[in-house]
Scaffold this motif. Structure first.
Motif, PDB file in Angstrom:
ATOM      1  N   GLY A 138      14.061 -11.223  -3.959  1.00  0.00           N
ATOM      2  CA  GLY A 138      14.659 -11.623  -5.227  1.00  0.00           C
ATOM      3  C   GLY A 138      13.637 -11.986  -6.288  1.00  0.00           C
ATOM      4  N   LEU A 139      12.513 -11.287  -6.318  1.00  0.00           N
ATOM      5  CA  LEU A 139      11.433 -11.576  -7.261  1.00  0.00           C
ATOM      6  C   LEU A 139      11.445 -10.564  -8.402  1.00  0.00           C
ATOM      7  CD1 LEU A 139       8.659 -12.266  -4.609  1.00  0.00           C
ATOM      8  CD2 LEU A 139       9.989 -13.959  -5.876  1.00  0.00           C
ATOM      9  N   SER A 140      10.894 -10.966  -9.544  1.00  0.00           N
ATOM     10  CA  SER A 140      10.879 -10.086 -10.706  1.00  0.00           C
ATOM     11  C   SER A 140       9.881  -8.941 -10.519  1.00  0.00           C
ATOM     12  CB  SER A 140      10.519 -10.875 -11.970  1.00  0.00           C
ATOM     13  OG  SER A 140       9.151 -11.191 -11.968  1.00  0.00           O
ATOM     14  N   LYS A 141      10.010  -7.928 -11.341  1.00  0.00           N
ATOM     15  CA  LYS A 141       9.150  -6.748 -11.259  1.00  0.00           C
ATOM     16  C   LYS A 141       7.711  -7.032 -11.663  1.00  0.00           C
ATOM     17  CE  LYS A 141      12.788  -3.372 -11.834  1.00  0.00           C
ATOM     18  NZ  LYS A 141      13.311  -2.261 -12.626  1.00  0.00           N
ATOM     19  N   CYS A 142       7.467  -8.149 -12.325  1.00  0.00           N
ATOM     20  CA  CYS A 142       6.099  -8.467 -12.744  1.00  0.00           C
ATOM     21  C   CYS A 142       5.290  -9.148 -11.635  1.00  0.00           C
ATOM     22  CB  CYS A 142       6.102  -9.315 -14.012  1.00  0.00           C
ATOM     23  SG  CYS A 142       6.798 -10.949 -13.785  1.00  0.00           S
ATOM     24  N   VAL A 143       5.901  -9.424 -10.490  1.00  0.00           N
ATOM     25  CA  VAL A 143       5.189 -10.048  -9.372  1.00  0.00           C
ATOM     26  C   VAL A 143       4.295  -8.999  -8.711  1.00  0.00           C
ATOM     27  CG1 VAL A 143       5.483 -11.081  -7.086  1.00  0.00           C
ATOM     28  CG2 VAL A 143       6.915 -11.834  -8.971  1.00  0.00           C
ATOM     29  N   ASN A 144       2.986  -9.280  -8.693  1.00  0.00           N
ATOM     30  CA  ASN A 144       2.044  -8.358  -8.059  1.00  0.00           C
ATOM     31  C   ASN A 144       1.829  -8.738  -6.592  1.00  0.00           C
ATOM     32  OD1 ASN A 144       0.438 -10.611  -8.207  1.00  0.00           O
ATOM     33  ND2 ASN A 144      -1.046  -9.749  -9.631  1.00  0.00           N
ATOM     34  N   GLU A 145       0.908  -8.035  -5.921  1.00  0.00           N
ATOM     35  CA  GLU A 145       0.680  -8.267  -4.488  1.00  0.00           C
ATOM     36  C   GLU A 145       0.302  -9.710  -4.171  1.00  0.00           C
ATOM     37  OE1 GLU A 145      -0.038  -3.760  -4.678  1.00  0.00           O
ATOM     38  OE2 GLU A 145      -0.450  -5.448  -5.995  1.00  0.00           O
ATOM     39  N   VAL A 146      -0.646 -10.271  -4.907  1.00  0.00           N
ATOM     40  CA  VAL A 146      -1.120 -11.611  -4.586  1.00  0.00           C
ATOM     41  C   VAL A 146      -0.010 -12.647  -4.774  1.00  0.00           C
ATOM     42  CG1 VAL A 146      -2.131 -12.144  -6.859  1.00  0.00           C
ATOM     43  CG2 VAL A 146      -3.058 -13.226  -4.816  1.00  0.00           C
ATOM     44  N   LEU A 147       0.781 -12.517  -5.838  1.00  0.00           N
ATOM     45  CA  LEU A 147       1.893 -13.459  -6.041  1.00  0.00           C
ATOM     46  C   LEU A 147       2.984 -13.253  -4.994  1.00  0.00           C
ATOM     47  CD1 LEU A 147       2.123 -13.476  -9.934  1.00  0.00           C
ATOM     48  CD2 LEU A 147       1.353 -15.334  -8.436  1.00  0.00           C
TER      49      LEU A 147
END
Length: 184
Positions: free
Chosen positions: A44-53
């Motif tokens: 349920g995370l936004s599309k701007c979340v990258n690998e590290v986040l």
């Protein structure tokens, strides 16, 4: 006490490095997750979340929803990666590497007895002297529970002492149980 250092020096284009901090969780991540889009959707995370986040969020989910096993969290990651998380709140180190070992990760014990990780063996050799080894592929380490395989979570990971010139280290092997069919 924990110290983390990060640089883009000598970074591979195929294995970018990133660093993030969220809610007292510090994470160094190198590589890529091939299934990041589906993982973001699942969590349920936004599309701007990258690998590290994403790795920080997945770790926090595993940590806060015990007994959600760590092997499930890391086992869902597909790609070429290695990461180290330091959770300042629980004073825990959590690290993992992909099952193919495409992103180099080494670990060792420094002269003052501290556990150290690096993607650069020569840098770690300077800090650890003769006590370092490649981090085992397909495994994760938690300072709370030790070294485990996320591919075979019920099997023991055995350390096998190695000697490479003047270097003392350990190679790791996951014990595989021999399963034989019952005689009929």
């Amino acid at each position: 006490m924990a110290t983390m250092a990060f640089t883009h020096s000598n970074q591979s284009l195929l294995h970018p490095r990133s660093f993030a901090v969220k809610d007292d969780c510090f994470c160094l991540f190198e590589g890529t997750l091939e299934n990041l889009a589906s993982l973001r959707q699942e969590y349920g995370l936004s599309k701007c979340v990258n690998e590290v986040l994403f790795v920080i969020e997945a770790y926090r989910t595993f940590r806060d929803r015990a007994p959600y096993p760590a092997c499930k969290m890391v086992g869902h990651l597909e790609g070429q990666f290695a990461f180290v998380i330091f959770d300042r709140g629980t004073k825990t180190v959590f690290t993992a590497a992909d099952s193919n070992g495409k992103v180099p990760l080494y670990w060792g014990i420094t002269a003052d007895g501290c556990l150290s990780f690096s993607g650069d063996a020569e840098l770690l050799k300077a800090a650890c002297g003769k006590s370092l080894a490649s981090f085992p592929q397909g495994c994760f380490y938690s300072s709370a529970s030790g070294l485990r395989s996320y591919e075979y979570p019920k099997n023991k990971v055995m350390g096998i002492p190695t000697m490479d010139g003047e270097m003392c280290g350990t190679a790791f092997k996951v014990e595989h149980e021999n399963i034989s069919a019952p005689m009929v």
